[in-house]
Structure formats: C-alpha cells, structure tokens
Design an enzyme around this catalytic site. Structure first.
Site, PDB file in Angstrom:
ATOM      1  N   LYS A  53      41.460  39.374  48.345  1.00 25.74           N
ATOM      2  CA  LYS A  53      40.193  38.894  48.906  1.00 25.74           C
ATOM      3  C   LYS A  53      39.505  40.010  49.697  1.00 25.74           C
ATOM      4  O   LYS A  53      40.150  41.015  50.037  1.00 25.74           O
ATOM      5  CB  LYS A  53      40.461  37.697  49.810  1.00 25.74           C
ATOM      6  CG  LYS A  53      41.282  38.043  51.050  1.00 25.74           C
ATOM      7  CD  LYS A  53      41.679  36.784  51.828  1.00 25.74           C
ATOM      8  CE  LYS A  53      42.451  37.128  53.082  1.00 25.74           C
ATOM      9  NZ  LYS A  53      42.979  35.907  53.742  1.00 25.74           N
TER      10      LYS A  53
ATOM     11  N   ARG B 122      42.302  24.180  59.507  1.00 28.93           N
ATOM     12  CA  ARG B 122      41.201  25.050  59.105  1.00 28.93           C
ATOM     13  C   ARG B 122      40.828  24.590  57.711  1.00 28.93           C
ATOM     14  O   ARG B 122      40.372  23.468  57.534  1.00 28.93           O
ATOM     15  CB  ARG B 122      41.691  26.508  59.174  1.00 28.93           C
ATOM     16  CG  ARG B 122      40.617  27.529  59.336  1.00 28.93           C
ATOM     17  CD  ARG B 122      41.180  28.942  59.346  1.00 28.93           C
ATOM     18  NE  ARG B 122      41.784  29.321  58.078  1.00 28.93           N
ATOM     19  CZ  ARG B 122      42.291  30.517  57.801  1.00 28.93           C
ATOM     20  NH1 ARG B 122      42.289  31.464  58.721  1.00 28.93           N
ATOM     21  NH2 ARG B 122      42.797  30.783  56.622  1.00 28.93           N
TER      22      ARG B 122
ATOM     23  N   HIS C 194      48.651  27.072  54.297  1.00 28.19           N
ATOM     24  CA  HIS C 194      48.610  28.350  55.008  1.00 28.19           C
ATOM     25  C   HIS C 194      49.151  28.144  56.427  1.00 28.19           C
ATOM     26  O   HIS C 194      48.874  27.123  57.057  1.00 28.19           O
ATOM     27  CB  HIS C 194      47.153  28.844  55.032  1.00 28.19           C
ATOM     28  CG  HIS C 194      46.968  30.284  55.367  1.00 28.19           C
ATOM     29  ND1 HIS C 194      47.778  31.290  54.875  1.00 28.19           N
ATOM     30  CD2 HIS C 194      46.035  30.917  56.138  1.00 28.19           C
ATOM     31  CE1 HIS C 194      47.352  32.468  55.334  1.00 28.19           C
ATOM     32  NE2 HIS C 194      46.309  32.266  56.100  1.00 28.19           N
TER      33      HIS C 194
ATOM     34  N   ARG D 128      52.479  34.839  48.922  1.00 31.78           N
ATOM     35  CA  ARG D 128      51.048  35.138  48.846  1.00 31.78           C
ATOM     36  C   ARG D 128      50.666  36.220  49.861  1.00 31.78           C
ATOM     37  O   ARG D 128      49.861  35.999  50.757  1.00 31.78           O
ATOM     38  CB  ARG D 128      50.310  33.838  49.169  1.00 31.78           C
ATOM     39  CG  ARG D 128      49.105  33.547  48.347  1.00 31.78           C
ATOM     40  CD  ARG D 128      48.595  32.135  48.620  1.00 31.78           C
ATOM     41  NE  ARG D 128      48.471  31.828  50.010  1.00 31.78           N
ATOM     42  CZ  ARG D 128      49.067  30.804  50.643  1.00 31.78           C
ATOM     43  NH1 ARG D 128      49.802  29.950  50.000  1.00 31.78           N
ATOM     44  NH2 ARG D 128      48.902  30.632  51.935  1.00 31.78           N
TER      45      ARG D 128
ATOM     46  N   TYR E 240      26.235  61.155  74.119  1.00 30.74           N
ATOM     47  CA  TYR E 240      25.387  60.271  74.928  1.00 30.74           C
ATOM     48  C   TYR E 240      26.014  59.929  76.269  1.00 30.74           C
ATOM     49  O   TYR E 240      27.190  59.577  76.343  1.00 30.74           O
ATOM     50  CB  TYR E 240      25.154  58.953  74.200  1.00 30.74           C
ATOM     51  CG  TYR E 240      24.235  59.040  72.999  1.00 30.74           C
ATOM     52  CD1 TYR E 240      23.012  59.688  73.070  1.00 30.74           C
ATOM     53  CD2 TYR E 240      24.600  58.419  71.811  1.00 30.74           C
ATOM     54  CE1 TYR E 240      22.174  59.738  71.965  1.00 30.74           C
ATOM     55  CE2 TYR E 240      23.765  58.447  70.701  1.00 30.74           C
ATOM     56  CZ  TYR E 240      22.556  59.114  70.783  1.00 30.74           C
ATOM     57  OH  TYR E 240      21.745  59.153  69.699  1.00 30.74           O
TER      58      TYR E 240
ATOM     59  N   CYS F  91      29.063  57.821  68.509  1.00 25.49           N
ATOM     60  CA  CYS F  91      27.650  57.524  68.225  1.00 25.49           C
ATOM     61  C   CYS F  91      27.545  56.814  66.877  1.00 25.49           C
ATOM     62  O   CYS F  91      28.534  56.586  66.204  1.00 25.49           O
ATOM     63  CB  CYS F  91      26.845  58.822  68.202  1.00 25.49           C
ATOM     64  SG  CYS F  91      27.122  59.849  69.662  1.00 25.49           S
ATOM     65  N   MET F  92      26.332  56.478  66.500  1.00 19.49           N
ATOM     66  CA  MET F  92      26.152  55.755  65.239  1.00 19.49           C
ATOM     67  C   MET F  92      26.651  56.563  64.037  1.00 19.49           C
ATOM     68  O   MET F  92      27.275  56.021  63.123  1.00 19.49           O
ATOM     69  CB  MET F  92      24.673  55.409  65.037  1.00 19.49           C
ATOM     70  CG  MET F  92      24.428  54.538  63.811  1.00 19.49           C
ATOM     71  SD  MET F  92      22.686  54.231  63.472  1.00 19.49           S
ATOM     72  CE  MET F  92      22.208  53.270  64.898  1.00 19.49           C
ATOM     73  N   ASP F  93      26.379  57.875  64.065  1.00  8.27           N
ATOM     74  CA  ASP F  93      26.618  58.700  62.879  1.00  8.27           C
ATOM     75  C   ASP F  93      27.660  59.786  63.078  1.00  8.27           C
ATOM     76  O   ASP F  93      27.965  60.505  62.133  1.00  8.27           O
ATOM     77  CB  ASP F  93      25.318  59.424  62.491  1.00  8.27           C
ATOM     78  CG  ASP F  93      24.134  58.510  62.521  1.00  8.27           C
ATOM     79  OD1 ASP F  93      24.223  57.442  61.897  1.00  8.27           O
ATOM     80  OD2 ASP F  93      23.133  58.833  63.190  1.00  8.27           O
TER      81      ASP F  93
HETATM   82  C1  LIG Z   1      44.436  36.016  53.668  1.00  7.34           C
HETATM   83  C2  LIG Z   1      45.339  34.992  53.181  1.00  7.34           C
HETATM   84  C3  LIG Z   1      46.649  35.324  52.789  1.00  7.34           C
HETATM   85  C4  LIG Z   1      47.267  36.691  53.010  1.00  7.34           C
HETATM   86  O1  LIG Z   1      47.621  36.808  54.381  1.00  7.34           O
HETATM   87  P1  LIG Z   1      48.297  38.149  54.944  1.00  7.34           P
HETATM   88  O2  LIG Z   1      48.575  37.812  56.359  1.00  7.34           O
HETATM   89  O3  LIG Z   1      47.293  39.232  54.796  1.00  7.34           O
HETATM   90  O4  LIG Z   1      49.517  38.384  54.153  1.00  7.34           O
HETATM   91  C5  LIG Z   1      47.417  34.337  52.213  1.00  7.34           C
HETATM   92  N1  LIG Z   1      46.926  33.082  52.040  1.00  7.34           N
HETATM   93  C6  LIG Z   1      45.694  32.724  52.439  1.00  7.34           C
HETATM   94  C7  LIG Z   1      45.229  31.334  52.234  1.00  7.34           C
HETATM   95  C8  LIG Z   1      44.857  33.659  53.033  1.00  7.34           C
HETATM   96  O5  LIG Z   1      43.635  33.305  53.425  1.00  7.34           O
END
Ligand SMILES: *Cc1c(COP(=O)(O)O)cnc(C)c1O
Length: 390
Positions: free
Chosen positions: A45, A143, A175, A231, A274, A321-323
C-alpha cells in the site's frame, strides 16, 4: 515521489531515494522463515511505503510472497496494469467507490459493512461477474472492519450474495491494535474473536479459505497469530516493527542520497541559514545540500541530524529550509568537493544514520519517515537480479 527519467541525458539526481530490491528480497525471505507454513501477503500500500509498488511487488513475489495487499482500488489496478497477476487484496473504500473495474480486474475486495457489501453486489451484477471478497472483521481496533453489532447481518448478506452468484467469500481478516506491544492482553482477545468470526462463517456455510491477522510485528513475535497467512508491510522495507527489540535481521531498502551543490567558507561569528540559529564558533567550511523540507527533510530536524559526507558523519547546521540544508565540513573542508554524494539515511553499512534515527528524533515511527520523502526526490533502483524486476 518522482519517477526516474527514462530518456534523455542523465546526471545523478540532486535528490534521490535509492531502493535496493535485493534488500526487499532478503526481507521477504526472512519473513517467510518467520511465517513457517503460513503464506506471506506483501503489503505494498501507499506505493509500497513510498518504495514503488510495482518493482517492490515483483521483487516480493520473486522472493516467495504469495499475495499482495493494498489499501485502495487504484493501488490494486496499478499492479494489474503492470501485468502482475498474483492475488491482490484491497481493503479501504468508500461505499460509492467504482468497484466494477476492480472486480473485472480480479482484485479481491476487503469488505467492512453491509453497505459496502451491497455496493459490491450491485457492481458485480452490473457487469455480470462474481466479486471475490474477504470479510474484514473488527476484533477490537475499532477502525476499519465490520462492527460487532453488524456482524450477524453482514454474514447473512454475504450468504445471500453468494447464493445469487454476485460474490464469493474467499477470506477473513482483521488488524491488531497492539501488534507491536509484546504480550498485550488485547492481542489474545483479538485472536480469539477472529477465531469466533471464522466459526460464524463456517456455521453459515461460508468457510473462509484464508484467515489472516498478523502484521510485521506479530509475524516476528507471535507464531500463534499466523493463521493461514501473514500480512507484513514495514519489515519488507527493512525497518524494524519493534525498535526496542532490534532489527530482526531485516535490511533497510531505502537510501536517501543527495549531492553537494556548493562548498564555501564561513568565518567565525557568522550565522548560517534562516534566523542564524547556528553561529560559527570558528572559521569553517560548509557544504550546501539541495534537499529540504519540501523533499521530506522535516524542519523539526533542524540542527539535529548528521549527514554522511566525505567518509564521515557531519552535523547539519541551523534551519532546514524548503530546498536546502547546510552541513559543517570543519576548517579544512575535509576534502569534500562540489558534486560529492551525501547520505541522509540508509542501511548503515557506510556509517550513515538510519530512518529509525530520524523517527526517534521526531518522536514518530520509521513508517512516517520513509513515506514522507518526496517533493523533487527521484526514485532509482539497484539490485533485483540485474534489473529484471523493475
Ligand atoms: C498497513 C497494514 C498492514 C502492514 O502493517 P505493518 O505494520 O507495516 O507490517 C497489515 N494489515 C493492514 C490491514 C494494514 O493496514
């Protein structure tokens, strides 16, 4: 982040995130060891945590990851457009999302409410296909995921949708809220609730083929949470999911590199950058590096980081700074020349800091450091079997 220009004359970029695909391969292999018999879904992701979704997905699959996980439908479609045909699960959508193209592309949909399910059923029926879905159940994070009070209705609706041929339930996942807190009691209660949800589905004649719960932290610490698949995200990129517990043998994949734009002398008593927050205590030489907060060098790091330049770590001076930022080379300039390479962070092999060091300075997590690099930074790749994966 900007893509590497594919044509035209090319000098080294001024601001560059070098992604080591061999590190990705190493990390995925290590995760497979931790996962035992469970499959690995590589979470790519957010453009693979800002490492580039397509090259990372290819490297992860080559290293034995079986599936890919993304947040949005667009992220899933990007993988398909690149010709990646491994299973892809996408899990965060608004109810009115455009599901039909994702269904047609064979992207598996994580579903978190009866409303989302109804929208997916309608989209599948509109194109005469069956959507493959994974139920995302909320086991305590509060969530995303099907809320407890909606779970019975959700299961009923899935059974109905499956009977009508609009959906096929393939998986079940959830999760963790405390995945990185070893031994937290909430972890056990979430695991138990996931087992119950799987039982509910079996009783409704919807047995899930794959059940999964573990993120990176749980993958490396809790064999009892493996279920059928793990995951991991952050560990694929080589950053530790539990800093207090060490690096677990993962290797950071991103190196942030820039090049010296200018070298100059600064005399004792002169202020730099700055606000003149740094005043030279003695005559010195400084290097100007062309990356700043617009590129992800957060301004709160002002005067707090070291940069590897000319074979040593050197302190960054005054405000970011920005750049651009300024670095102290000492009175003799250390032999540093305009055009020399400087490393902000990397895997530490040359003595440079790590993204984890920045996270600690900023009181945040390493995830936020690597995903926050951008602006004019150009991404380039090394490793990955001679570039075949890119
Ligand atoms: C981002 C995410 C993960 C991976 O989590 P990590 O802590 O980066 O291993 C797994 N499952 C879900 C639903 C997530 O949103």
């Amino acid at each position: 982040m900007q893509r590497t220009p594919s044509t035209g004359r090319r000098s080294l970029p001024q601001a560059e995130a070098i992604i080591d695909l061999d590190a990705v391969v190493h990390n995925v292999r290590r995760l497979r060891d931790y996962a035992g018999d469970a499959a690995v879904m590589a979470v790519v992701k957010a453009d693979a945590y800002n490492h580039g979704a397509v090259p990372v997905a290819r490297a992860a699959l080559a290293a034995g990851a079986r599936e890919l996980g993304v947040t949005t439908l667009a992220e899933g479609l990007e993988l398909r457009a690149a010709g990646i045909d491994a299973p892809v699960l996408s899990w965060l959508h608004t109810v009115d999302a455009d599901y039909a193209p994702a269904i047609a592309a064979g992207i598996e949909l994580g579903v978190s409410s009866p409303r989302h399910l109804a929208a997916i059923v309608a989209a599948a029926e509109s194109i005469g296909e069956t959507a493959v879905i994974t139920a995302k159940v909320d086991t305590g994070l509060n969530r995303n995921g099907v809320a407890r009070d909606e779970w019975p209705e959700f299961v009923r609706d899935v059974a109905r949708g499956q009977a009508a041929g609009a959906v096929r339930l393939r998986g079940l996942f959830s999760h963790l809220a405390h995945g990185d807190e070893l031994g937290h009691p909430e972890i056990d209660s979430q695991r138990d609730r996931l087992h119950q949800a799987a039982d509910d589905l079996r009783r409704a004649s919807l047995p899930p083929e794959v059940v999964h719960l573990a993120n990176s932290a749980a993958t490396v610490t809790r064999p009892d949470l493996r279920f059928d698949m793990v995951r991991p995200g952050i560990a694929i990129y080589g950053l530790t999911p539990i800093p207090e517990q060490g690096d677990f043998g993962f290797r950071p994949a991103m190196t942030l590199r820039t090049r010296v734009a200018l070298v100059k002398k600064v005399s004792a008593g002169s202020g730099v950058s700055y606000g003149h927050r740094w005043i030279a205590p003695a005559d010195t030489t400084v290097a100007l590096l062309p990356m700043g907060y617009a590129d992800g060098i957060r301004r709160n790091l002002s005067g707090r980081i070291d940069v590897l330049l000319g074979g040593r770590r050197r302190p960054q001076l005054g405000r970011v700074c920005m750049d651009q930022v300024v670095v102290d080379l000492g009175p003799d300039g250390g032999g540093v020349q305009e055009g020399d390479e400087a490393l902000f962070f990397g895997d530490g092999r040359l003595g440079e800091p790590g993204a984890q060091d920045w996270a600690e300075l900023l009181d945040t997590i390493n995830y936020e450091i690597v995903t926050g690099i951008g602006g004019r930074t150009v991404r380039t790749y090394v490793g990955g079997e001679g570039g075949e994966l890119r």
